[in-house]
Design a protein around this motif. Structure first.
Motif, short mmCIF file in Angstrom:
data_model
loop_
_atom_site.label_atom_id
_atom_site.label_comp_id
_atom_site.label_asym_id
_atom_site.label_seq_id
_atom_site.Cartn_x
_atom_site.Cartn_y
_atom_site.Cartn_z
N HIS A 94 101.43 51.42 1.23
CA HIS A 94 102.26 52.10 0.23
C HIS A 94 102.20 51.34 -1.08
CE1 HIS A 94 104.02 54.59 3.38
NE2 HIS A 94 104.34 53.50 4.06
N CYS A 131 105.34 56.74 -4.43
CA CYS A 131 104.21 56.11 -3.75
C CYS A 131 102.97 56.97 -4.00
CB CYS A 131 104.52 56.00 -2.26
SG CYS A 131 103.15 55.35 -1.29
N HIS A 134 101.61 58.92 -1.09
CA HIS A 134 102.62 59.81 -0.50
C HIS A 134 103.66 60.14 -1.57
CE1 HIS A 134 101.40 56.56 2.41
NE2 HIS A 134 100.88 57.61 2.99
#
Ligand code: CO
Length: 145
Positions: A94, A131, A134
């Motif tokens: 991440h 992120c 994501h």
């Protein structure tokens, strides 16, 4: 005798008037009650993680864990000059990417499991971030005086 009759008539009229008034107030709305059930539209939890908010104002050094594809806590408030350290606890990589790129906002490389990234917030403001791999992972740091 006549006075008693008048009082009785007034009392009966008042009761009938009250009964009609109550009927008028309650009856029409009954049929509308099922129209607007309170919905779930206001739920803002992300799909992958639970939204967590820490209302305390943090100061000095503080940390935010990255767990189960979410920043926990995802909203924190810190005093100016506070260093925030994000620690990735997930197997997945991440990062921390500010919505608005700026020297005053955090911007990390991809963090592997166990890696961390620190950023010191020196300017008052709201810093939203996400992120990169994501984008549904979001968080915000609010910096106060
Ligand atoms: Co991520």
């Amino acid at each position: 005798m006549q006075q008693k009759t008048i009082i009785l008539l007034v009392a009966v009229a008042a009761i009938i008037g009250l009964a009609f008034g109550v009927y008028a107030l309650t009856s029409p709305s009954d049929s509308n009650d099922m129209d607007g059930m309170p919905g779930m539209e206001n739920m803002t939890e992300s799909q992958m993680g639970q939204s967590q908010q820490d209302d305390t104002v943090r100061e000095g050094e503080t940390s935010v864990d990255i767990v189960n594809f979410a920043y926990a806590f995802d909203e924190v408030t810190v005093k100016k000059g506070t260093t925030v350290t994000w620690i990735n606890q997930d197997d997945a990589a991440h990062d921390i990417t500010a919505d608005q790129e700026s020297p005053d906002a955090p911007m990390s490389e991809l963090l592997a499991k166990g890696e961390s990234y620190s950023f010191t917030f020196d300017k008052v403001g709201e810093y939203s971030y996400y992120c990169t791999p994501h984008p549904y992972m979001t968080g915000k740091v609010t910096v106060v005086e």
